[in-house]
Write an enzyme that holds these catalytic residues in place. Structure first.
Site, mmCIF file in Angstrom:
data_model
loop_
_atom_site.group_PDB
_atom_site.id
_atom_site.type_symbol
_atom_site.label_atom_id
_atom_site.label_comp_id
_atom_site.label_asym_id
_atom_site.label_seq_id
_atom_site.Cartn_x
_atom_site.Cartn_y
_atom_site.Cartn_z
ATOM 1 N N VAL A 165 -6.209 9.472 -5.715
ATOM 2 C CA VAL A 165 -7.076 10.170 -4.746
ATOM 3 C C VAL A 165 -6.563 11.568 -4.384
ATOM 4 O O VAL A 165 -7.287 12.349 -3.774
ATOM 5 C CB VAL A 165 -7.315 9.345 -3.454
ATOM 6 C CG1 VAL A 165 -7.982 8.016 -3.771
ATOM 7 C CG2 VAL A 165 -6.034 9.163 -2.655
ATOM 8 N N TYR A 187 1.865 11.738 9.198
ATOM 9 C CA TYR A 187 0.928 10.608 9.157
ATOM 10 C C TYR A 187 -0.028 10.648 10.353
ATOM 11 O O TYR A 187 -1.232 10.452 10.206
ATOM 12 C CB TYR A 187 1.744 9.322 9.129
ATOM 13 C CG TYR A 187 0.973 8.057 8.873
ATOM 14 C CD1 TYR A 187 0.505 7.739 7.596
ATOM 15 C CD2 TYR A 187 0.754 7.146 9.895
ATOM 16 C CE1 TYR A 187 -0.184 6.560 7.363
ATOM 17 C CE2 TYR A 187 0.075 5.961 9.666
ATOM 18 C CZ TYR A 187 -0.390 5.671 8.403
ATOM 19 O OH TYR A 187 -1.062 4.490 8.179
ATOM 20 N N LYS A 204 -4.061 11.104 9.975
ATOM 21 C CA LYS A 204 -4.985 10.082 10.480
ATOM 22 C C LYS A 204 -5.875 10.647 11.597
ATOM 23 O O LYS A 204 -7.027 10.237 11.734
ATOM 24 C CB LYS A 204 -4.207 8.854 10.946
ATOM 25 C CG LYS A 204 -3.533 8.078 9.804
ATOM 26 C CD LYS A 204 -4.530 7.555 8.781
ATOM 27 C CE LYS A 204 -3.902 6.556 7.813
ATOM 28 N NZ LYS A 204 -4.831 6.095 6.772
HETATM 29 P P1 NAP Z 1 -0.047 -0.500 1.016
HETATM 30 O O1 NAP Z 1 0.086 -1.987 0.998
HETATM 31 O O2 NAP Z 1 1.145 0.352 0.806
HETATM 32 O O3 NAP Z 1 -1.202 -0.124 -0.038
HETATM 33 C C1 NAP Z 1 -1.537 1.216 -0.228
HETATM 34 C C2 NAP Z 1 -2.625 1.268 -1.276
HETATM 35 O O4 NAP Z 1 -2.999 2.638 -1.456
HETATM 36 C C3 NAP Z 1 -2.171 0.748 -2.644
HETATM 37 O O5 NAP Z 1 -3.262 0.109 -3.283
HETATM 38 C C4 NAP Z 1 -1.814 2.029 -3.373
HETATM 39 O O6 NAP Z 1 -1.856 1.847 -4.766
HETATM 40 C C5 NAP Z 1 -2.914 2.957 -2.850
HETATM 41 N N1 NAP Z 1 -2.601 4.373 -3.003
HETATM 42 C C6 NAP Z 1 -1.574 5.075 -2.458
HETATM 43 N N2 NAP Z 1 -1.622 6.353 -2.859
HETATM 44 C C7 NAP Z 1 -2.714 6.448 -3.677
HETATM 45 C C8 NAP Z 1 -3.283 7.505 -4.423
HETATM 46 N N3 NAP Z 1 -2.752 8.750 -4.421
HETATM 47 N N4 NAP Z 1 -4.398 7.263 -5.151
HETATM 48 C C9 NAP Z 1 -4.946 6.023 -5.185
HETATM 49 N N5 NAP Z 1 -4.452 4.976 -4.495
HETATM 50 C C10 NAP Z 1 -3.343 5.200 -3.763
HETATM 51 O O7 NAP Z 1 -0.655 -0.007 2.406
HETATM 52 P P2 NAP Z 1 -1.590 -0.742 3.477
HETATM 53 O O8 NAP Z 1 -0.738 -1.147 4.600
HETATM 54 O O9 NAP Z 1 -2.488 -1.708 2.814
HETATM 55 O O10 NAP Z 1 -2.432 0.523 3.964
HETATM 56 C C11 NAP Z 1 -3.823 0.623 3.691
HETATM 57 C C12 NAP Z 1 -4.402 1.652 4.646
HETATM 58 O O11 NAP Z 1 -4.219 1.177 5.988
HETATM 59 C C13 NAP Z 1 -3.713 3.004 4.588
HETATM 60 O O12 NAP Z 1 -4.660 4.019 4.741
HETATM 61 C C14 NAP Z 1 -2.778 2.970 5.769
HETATM 62 O O13 NAP Z 1 -2.469 4.257 6.216
HETATM 63 C C15 NAP Z 1 -3.584 2.182 6.752
HETATM 64 N N6 NAP Z 1 -2.822 1.547 7.808
HETATM 65 C C16 NAP Z 1 -1.856 0.633 7.528
HETATM 66 C C17 NAP Z 1 -1.160 0.050 8.596
HETATM 67 C C18 NAP Z 1 -0.085 -0.976 8.391
HETATM 68 O O14 NAP Z 1 0.588 -1.328 9.387
HETATM 69 N N7 NAP Z 1 0.119 -1.504 7.199
HETATM 70 C C19 NAP Z 1 -1.455 0.418 9.911
HETATM 71 C C20 NAP Z 1 -2.456 1.369 10.144
HETATM 72 C C21 NAP Z 1 -3.126 1.913 9.082
HETATM 73 P P3 NAP Z 1 -0.894 2.710 -5.778
HETATM 74 O O15 NAP Z 1 0.414 2.904 -5.077
HETATM 75 O O16 NAP Z 1 -0.816 1.889 -7.016
HETATM 76 O O17 NAP Z 1 -1.625 3.992 -5.996
#
Ligand code: NAP
Length: 251
Positions: A53, A142, A146
């Site tokens: 992305v 971050y 966001k």
């Molecule tokens: P995660 O388990 O680390 O997964 C991140 C996902 O994003 C993976 O599928 C990764 O795949 C993909 N990704 C990262 N960079 C990318 C790129 N340049 N192009 C395409 N895909 C990309 O994280 P998560 O916790 O599920 O987070 C998902 C969303 O929720 C994020 O936007 C995060 O900021 C948000 N969020 C998470 C939390 C939390 O506590 N976990 C809290 C608030 C918000 P690849 O690395 O293979 O590309």
């Protein structure tokens, strides 16, 4: 049945969205840079596309690939995200760039690529974060990205309303995924102490809200926290009121 595009659909919250909506019979295309670690619950309804992305050409090719396969897209979930913690005087410029280009500009490029093909009734759900609404020390990149995603959501909700396209922001709290797995036990306990619900969230709990928001026919421009009460506090939650510096929390 609907066709979804879930960026970041290979792991974590995005993967939980894939499992949730395919269980209901929908089909999903995912974007990620690397291959998913586990097979989805309904592989026959999932199309994994390698797309970055942060690269607008990769996004455009990825969307074309999805359209060749499925013909249309009904729902887009921008869940791709990375987290780098660090205060303003310590964070590398490269870390800032990666966080902003993935969490904010990436979502913008995905929206730019899909909007021309979305039909009335379509929905975009962006995945925000509590730190986009609160000053969390050590989360300058971050939190800024966001917060920008919140602005993008509101502007697009107004711009796209005449086309019948809804745009909303779901705001997870601290969720157990790879993004938060690197925390020490002590840092984790301090964070849990600030969450009124007294526990972290599970990806499935976020996914079901993302799906409900996407399907809600009258909701647009909304900010929907799923955070165990984190946004409702002053940061003290149930505990000491001492907010620890970000250390890879991603919430
Ligand atoms: P995660 O388990 O680390 O997964 C991140 C996902 O994003 C993976 O599928 C990764 O795949 C993909 N990704 C990262 N960079 C990318 C790129 N340049 N192009 C395409 N895909 C990309 O994280 P998560 O916790 O599920 O987070 C998902 C969303 O929720 C994020 O936007 C995060 O900021 C948000 N969020 C998470 C939390 C939390 O506590 N976990 C809290 C608030 C918000 P690849 O690395 O293979 O590309």
């Amino acid at each position: 049945m609907s066709t979804w595009l879930v960026t970041g659909g290979s792991r974590g919250i995005g993967r939980a969205v894939v499992d949730h909506v395919t269980a209901a019979g929908d089909t999903v295309a995912t974007f990620s840079r690397s291959a998913p670690a586990r097979t989805p619950a309904h592989p026959e309804r999932v199309f994994e596309v390698k797309a970055d992305v942060t690269d607008s050409e990769s996004v455009r090719r990825g969307v074309d690939t999805v359209l060749e396969r499925y013909g249309s897209i009904d729902v887009v979930v921008n869940s791709a995200g990375v987290h780098h913690g660090g205060r303003v005087d310590a964070l590398d410029r490269s870390a800032w760039d990666e966080v902003v280009s993935t969490n904010l500009t990436g979502a913008f490029d995905v929206c730019r690529a899909v909007v021309p093909v979305l039909r009335p009734g379509a929905a975009i759900v962006n995945v925000g974060a509590v730190v986009g609404f609160r000053g969390f020390p050590g989360d300058v990149a971050y939190g800024s990205a966001k917060a920008g995603l919140s602005g993008l959501t509101q502007v697009l909700s107004v711009e796209l309303a005449p086309k019948g396209i809804r745009v909303n922001l779901v705001v997870p709290g601290f969720v157990d995924t790879d993004m938060t797995a690197g925390l020490t036990q002590k840092a984790r306990e301090r964070i849990v102490d600030t969450i009124p619900a007294g526990r972290t969230g599970r990806p499935e709990e976020i996914a079901e809200v993302i799906a409900a928001v996407a399907r809600s026919t009258y909701m647009t421009g909304a900010t929907v926290p799923v955070d165990g009460g984190l946004l409702a506090t002053f940061g003290g939650g149930r505990g000491s009121g001492v907010v620890p510096d970000s250390n890879g929390t991603g919430n």
